[in-house]
Design an enzyme around this catalytic site. Structure first.
Site, PDB file in Angstrom:
ATOM      1  N   PRO A  49     -57.336  74.087  45.544  1.00 51.69           N
ATOM      2  CA  PRO A  49     -57.594  73.240  44.363  1.00 51.69           C
ATOM      3  C   PRO A  49     -58.874  73.649  43.627  1.00 51.69           C
ATOM      4  CG  PRO A  49     -57.815  71.985  46.418  1.00 51.69           C
ATOM      5  CD  PRO A  49     -57.350  73.350  46.795  1.00 51.69           C
TER       6      PRO A  49
ATOM      7  N   GLU B 237     -59.185  71.012  55.468  1.00 56.35           N
ATOM      8  CA  GLU B 237     -60.165  70.672  54.426  1.00 56.35           C
ATOM      9  C   GLU B 237     -60.471  71.851  53.511  1.00 56.35           C
ATOM     10  OE1 GLU B 237     -61.436  67.395  53.935  1.00 56.35           O
ATOM     11  OE2 GLU B 237     -59.637  67.327  55.178  1.00 56.35           O
TER      12      GLU B 237
ATOM     13  N   ARG C  74     -38.965  83.689  37.382  1.00 58.70           N
ATOM     14  CA  ARG C  74     -38.245  83.472  36.128  1.00 58.70           C
ATOM     15  C   ARG C  74     -38.526  84.564  35.100  1.00 58.70           C
ATOM     16  NH1 ARG C  74     -36.053  78.921  34.672  1.00 58.70           N
ATOM     17  NH2 ARG C  74     -36.735  79.120  32.506  1.00 58.70           N
TER      18      ARG C  74
ATOM     19  N   ASP D 252     -38.552  78.633  26.631  1.00 57.72           N
ATOM     20  CA  ASP D 252     -39.174  77.656  27.527  1.00 57.72           C
ATOM     21  C   ASP D 252     -40.459  77.078  26.936  1.00 57.72           C
ATOM     22  OD1 ASP D 252     -37.423  77.749  29.632  1.00 57.72           O
ATOM     23  OD2 ASP D 252     -38.610  79.149  30.834  1.00 57.72           O
TER      24      ASP D 252
HETATM   25  N1  ADE Z   1     -53.948  73.350  48.021  1.00 59.96           N
HETATM   26  C1  ADE Z   1     -54.206  72.030  47.980  1.00 59.96           C
HETATM   27  N2  ADE Z   1     -54.149  71.555  46.735  1.00 59.96           N
HETATM   28  C2  ADE Z   1     -53.852  72.622  45.934  1.00 59.96           C
HETATM   29  C3  ADE Z   1     -53.670  72.784  44.544  1.00 59.96           C
HETATM   30  N3  ADE Z   1     -53.786  71.769  43.684  1.00 59.96           N
HETATM   31  N4  ADE Z   1     -53.385  74.025  44.072  1.00 59.96           N
HETATM   32  C4  ADE Z   1     -53.294  75.060  44.920  1.00 59.96           C
HETATM   33  N5  ADE Z   1     -53.458  74.976  46.247  1.00 59.96           N
HETATM   34  C5  ADE Z   1     -53.732  73.756  46.753  1.00 59.96           C
END
Ligand code: ADE
Length: 239
Positions: free
Chosen positions: A88, A115, A154, A169
């Site tokens: 993330p 984590e 795709r 798209d």
């Molecule tokens: N792992 C946990 N959350 C994630 C996300 N939003 N994008 C990519 N990998 C992740």
């Protein structure tokens, strides 16, 4: 296009890769996905891939040694153009990024869990970049890896039957897609826009372009701000 996925859950992948367009692409060999079990690169009896965090705090951190060993194995045995850690904290995945990856032809996707991963995986340059599929937290990178695989696939010629449908798209040209309708012509008092029944293809194209522009302006001003609109587009946006 070839994907090598490093994960502790290889069983996550077979069923989504066996259905629909992606299933056909995998079956025909246009798309290849191989999973590498991270636990195979541990040396203890319990095949431990995580450990407690230095400095304390809740949650476990993925250990750097098995990850680096797995990536060195991948590099030695598969040709991969780029190595990407799903996280993330990464660069936001979008259609432009999918095009970039599809252009590379091969990619290694590393799925984090717990984590996070020991930062030395990134500091040491063992991955080329971190990639996020959005501002929310998943349990791990597997769902994100599947999103990347499907989206890039795709763009591989032959995967989507009608090349045109990829071009149309949402996001392909930086705009949201226009609305679509099919039979019946009227449903519970809701009619299909008249222009779509007119048979006038130039008019239909203009209407669709206008709807794309209006939807993008209303829903995604951030996308709109990045576009350079033509004279025709500016005219279409007039009320
Ligand atoms: N792992 C946990 N959350 C994630 C996300 N939003 N994008 C990519 N990998 C992740």
């Amino acid at each position: 296009m070839r994907f090598v996925v490093v994960t502790i859950f290889p069983e996550f992948f077979p069923s989504p890769l066996a259905v629909g367009l992606l299933g056909k692409a995998v079956e025909s060999g246009l798309v290849q996905v191989e999973t590498v079990q991270l636990r195979d690169f541990t040396h203890d009896r319990h095949q431990t891939v995580d450990d407690t965090s230095f400095g304390g705090g809740p949650g476990m951190v993925m250990r750097v040694e098995p990850l680096v060993d797995a990536l060195e194995h991948v590099r030695a045995s598969h040709k991969v153009a780029r190595t990407v850690l799903l996280s993330p904290r990464g660069r936001r995945f979008d259609q432009a990024c999918a095009r970039e990856y599809a252009g590379h032809g091969s990619i290694c996707l590393v799925c984090g869990r717990y984590e996070g991963v020991d930062e030395r995986l990134i500091e040491g340059g063992f991955v080329d970049e971190e990639l996020s599929i959005g501002d929310y937290v998943l349990n791990g990178g597997e769902v994100a890896a599947l999103a990347v695989i499907e989206c890039c696939s795709r763009l591989v010629p032959g995967v989507v039957g009608k090349e045109e449908s990829v071009v149309q798209d949402s996001f392909f040209d930086g705009l949201l897609d226009h609305p679509h309708y099919t039979r019946p012509r009227e449903f519970r008092g809701l009619a299909v826009p008249e222009v779509l029944l007119s048979g006038n293809h130039a008019e239909i194209d203009r209407w669709r372009r206008r709807q794309s522009l209006l939807a993008t302006a209303a829903r995604r001003p951030d996308l709109m701000a990045r576009l350079t609109l033509s004279e025709d587009d500016l005219r279409l946006l007039q009320p």
